[in-house]
Design a protein around this motif. Structure first.
Motif, PDB file in Angstrom:
ATOM      1  N   GLU A 177       0.836  -1.199   0.000  1.00  0.00           N
ATOM      2  CA  GLU A 177       0.000   0.000   0.000  1.00  0.00           C
ATOM      3  C   GLU A 177       0.877   1.258   0.000  1.00  0.00           C
ATOM      4  N   LEU A 178       1.937   1.234   0.835  1.00  0.00           N
ATOM      5  CA  LEU A 178       2.847   2.377   0.914  1.00  0.00           C
ATOM      6  C   LEU A 178       3.574   2.574  -0.408  1.00  0.00           C
ATOM      7  N   LYS A 179       4.049   1.454  -0.995  1.00  0.00           N
ATOM      8  CA  LYS A 179       4.749   1.530  -2.283  1.00  0.00           C
ATOM      9  C   LYS A 179       3.825   2.103  -3.360  1.00  0.00           C
ATOM     10  N   GLN A 180       2.584   1.670  -3.360  1.00  0.00           N
ATOM     11  CA  GLN A 180       1.636   2.135  -4.364  1.00  0.00           C
ATOM     12  C   GLN A 180       1.378   3.632  -4.238  1.00  0.00           C
ATOM     13  N   THR A 181       1.319   4.112  -2.993  1.00  0.00           N
ATOM     14  CA  THR A 181       1.134   5.548  -2.755  1.00  0.00           C
ATOM     15  C   THR A 181       2.309   6.345  -3.320  1.00  0.00           C
ATOM     16  N   ILE A 182       3.528   5.832  -3.092  1.00  0.00           N
ATOM     17  CA  ILE A 182       4.735   6.500  -3.595  1.00  0.00           C
ATOM     18  C   ILE A 182       4.736   6.521  -5.123  1.00  0.00           C
ATOM     19  N   ILE A 183       4.412   5.382  -5.733  1.00  0.00           N
ATOM     20  CA  ILE A 183       4.382   5.286  -7.200  1.00  0.00           C
ATOM     21  C   ILE A 183       3.340   6.234  -7.780  1.00  0.00           C
ATOM     22  N   GLN A 184       2.157   6.266  -7.155  1.00  0.00           N
ATOM     23  CA  GLN A 184       1.085   7.130  -7.640  1.00  0.00           C
ATOM     24  C   GLN A 184       1.470   8.601  -7.542  1.00  0.00           C
ATOM     25  N   THR A 185       2.112   8.977  -6.432  1.00  0.00           N
ATOM     26  CA  THR A 185       2.556  10.368  -6.258  1.00  0.00           C
ATOM     27  C   THR A 185       3.575  10.744  -7.323  1.00  0.00           C
ATOM     28  N   LEU A 186       4.517   9.841  -7.596  1.00  0.00           N
ATOM     29  CA  LEU A 186       5.543  10.087  -8.611  1.00  0.00           C
ATOM     30  C   LEU A 186       4.902  10.284  -9.987  1.00  0.00           C
ATOM     31  N   GLU A 187       3.944   9.436 -10.321  1.00  0.00           N
ATOM     32  CA  GLU A 187       3.259   9.559 -11.606  1.00  0.00           C
ATOM     33  C   GLU A 187       2.456  10.859 -11.683  1.00  0.00           C
ATOM     34  N   ASN A 188       1.839  11.245 -10.573  1.00  0.00           N
ATOM     35  CA  ASN A 188       1.070  12.498 -10.533  1.00  0.00           C
ATOM     36  C   ASN A 188       1.985  13.708 -10.724  1.00  0.00           C
ATOM     37  N   ILE A 189       3.177  13.650 -10.128  1.00  0.00           N
ATOM     38  CA  ILE A 189       4.150  14.744 -10.274  1.00  0.00           C
ATOM     39  C   ILE A 189       4.574  14.872 -11.737  1.00  0.00           C
ATOM     40  N   GLU A 190       4.897  13.746 -12.367  1.00  0.00           N
ATOM     41  CA  GLU A 190       5.324  13.760 -13.771  1.00  0.00           C
ATOM     42  C   GLU A 190       4.212  14.289 -14.679  1.00  0.00           C
ATOM     43  N   ALA A 191       2.984  13.874 -14.406  1.00  0.00           N
ATOM     44  CA  ALA A 191       1.852  14.314 -15.231  1.00  0.00           C
ATOM     45  C   ALA A 191       1.608  15.813 -15.055  1.00  0.00           C
ATOM     46  N   PHE A 192       1.714  16.293 -13.820  1.00  0.00           N
ATOM     47  CA  PHE A 192       1.508  17.720 -13.554  1.00  0.00           C
ATOM     48  C   PHE A 192       2.571  18.561 -14.254  1.00  0.00           C
ATOM     49  N   ALA A 193       3.842  18.151 -14.117  1.00  0.00           N
ATOM     50  CA  ALA A 193       4.942  18.897 -14.740  1.00  0.00           C
ATOM     51  C   ALA A 193       4.771  18.936 -16.259  1.00  0.00           C
ATOM     52  N   GLN A 194       4.370  17.810 -16.836  1.00  0.00           N
ATOM     53  CA  GLN A 194       4.164  17.746 -18.290  1.00  0.00           C
ATOM     54  C   GLN A 194       3.067  18.720 -18.726  1.00  0.00           C
ATOM     55  N   LYS A 195       1.984  18.779 -17.965  1.00  0.00           N
ATOM     56  CA  LYS A 195       0.871  19.672 -18.309  1.00  0.00           C
ATOM     57  C   LYS A 195       1.270  21.145 -18.160  1.00  0.00           C
ATOM     58  N   VAL A 196       2.125  21.441 -17.184  1.00  0.00           N
ATOM     59  CA  VAL A 196       2.622  22.815 -17.032  1.00  0.00           C
ATOM     60  C   VAL A 196       3.524  23.177 -18.206  1.00  0.00           C
ATOM     61  N   HIS A 197       4.401  22.243 -18.592  1.00  0.00           N
ATOM     62  CA  HIS A 197       5.337  22.510 -19.688  1.00  0.00           C
ATOM     63  C   HIS A 197       4.624  22.723 -21.021  1.00  0.00           C
ATOM     64  N   THR A 198       3.565  21.961 -21.255  1.00  0.00           N
ATOM     65  CA  THR A 198       2.854  22.080 -22.531  1.00  0.00           C
ATOM     66  C   THR A 198       1.855  23.234 -22.538  1.00  0.00           C
ATOM     67  N   GLY A 199       1.550  23.765 -21.359  1.00  0.00           N
ATOM     68  CA  GLY A 199       0.575  24.847 -21.274  1.00  0.00           C
ATOM     69  C   GLY A 199      -0.843  24.364 -21.042  1.00  0.00           C
ATOM     70  N   GLU A 200      -1.011  23.040 -20.882  1.00  0.00           N
ATOM     71  CA  GLU A 200      -2.350  22.524 -20.567  1.00  0.00           C
ATOM     72  C   GLU A 200      -2.808  23.079 -19.211  1.00  0.00           C
ATOM     73  N   ILE A 201      -1.857  23.161 -18.268  1.00  0.00           N
ATOM     74  CA  ILE A 201      -2.089  23.897 -17.017  1.00  0.00           C
ATOM     75  C   ILE A 201      -1.359  25.227 -17.164  1.00  0.00           C
ATOM     76  N   HIS A 202      -2.087  26.319 -17.105  1.00  0.00           N
ATOM     77  CA  HIS A 202      -1.488  27.633 -17.342  1.00  0.00           C
ATOM     78  C   HIS A 202      -2.171  28.681 -16.470  1.00  0.00           C
ATOM     79  N   PRO A 203      -1.539  29.846 -16.288  1.00  0.00           N
ATOM     80  CA  PRO A 203      -2.163  30.913 -15.512  1.00  0.00           C
ATOM     81  C   PRO A 203      -3.374  31.467 -16.262  1.00  0.00           C
TER      82      PRO A 203
END
Length: 213
Positions: A1-27
């Motif tokens: 369960e702990l490992k899965q939480t860590i993996i999910q957080t890592l994937e969420n971080i990568e997805a968020f950064a990608q969306k910021v870089h592409t402008g999908e998430i923007h001001p």
């Protein structure tokens, strides 16, 4: 369960950064974010600062700035440097409890700076904090961009390989999977019992010798 939480957080971080870089998430009023303002204290500031200086590319997609204490002049200096780019600045508020005075004060000052420019600060803010903390509750009630968990078992001084360090690193386009792989390699190397084969022990011994004990 702990490992899965860590993996999910890592994937969420990568997805968020990608969306910021592409402008999908923007001001609200611009196609992309240009800067990061990271608010933290102790390891939550020093780790990301060190990694930014050591590993960031020469021209990162977002420039990073830090508020890491309560010095009013220092805070004013950072906010003045960012004044024209505040509308395109992404703010990271890092606090496990959400009640630590230094990051809380920094957050309040930055929110005032956003208000002075009539900017909708929740559309710029991200919380890295304990699940259910005061900061987590504020971020969710005010509609911040997102939150990332700061696990209770991760100490501030050793938080660089958690969301605390990985979020700003990923936003600067630092290869966080490689960073984690290197940390794992060093974790194994520094558990070796023979001093001559343990790089951490050798470094400590050389400091001890160079400083005459």
């Amino acid at each position: 369960e702990l490992k899965q939480t860590i993996i999910q957080t890592l994937e969420n971080i990568e997805a968020f950064a990608q969306k910021v870089h592409t402008g999908e998430i923007h001001p609200p009023n611009a196609p992309k974010f240009t800067d990061i303002l990271s608010i933290g204290i102790g390891g939550s500031a020093l780790g990301p600062q060190f990694v930014a200086q050591a590993l960031a590319p020469d021209f990162p997609p977002l420039g990073i700035h830090f508020i890491d204490n309560t010095d009013p002049t220092g805070i004013d200096r950072i906010l003045n440097q960012l004044k024209d780019r505040l509308p395109t600045t992404l703010v990271l508020v890092i606090s496990k409890s959400g009640g630590t005075p230094e990051p809380r004060n920094g957050m309040i000052e930055v929110q005032k700076a956003f208000a002075a420019q009539n900017l909708d600060f929740p559309k710029h803010f991200v919380a890295i904090t304990g699940v259910g903390s005061n900061l987590d509750k504020i971020a969710n009630s005010e509609g911040w961009l997102t939150t990332f968990p700061m696990e209770d078992w991760v100490g501030g001084r050793t938080s660089e390989m958690s969301a605390v360090g990985l979020v700003p690193a990923a936003l600067q386009d630092i290869a966080i999977r490689d960073m984690l792989a290197g940390a794992k390699e060093m974790d194994n190397a520094t558990r070796v019992g023979e001093i001559k084969n343990n790089p951490a022990a050798l470094l400590a011994l050389s400091w001890y010798y160079a400083g005459n004990g």
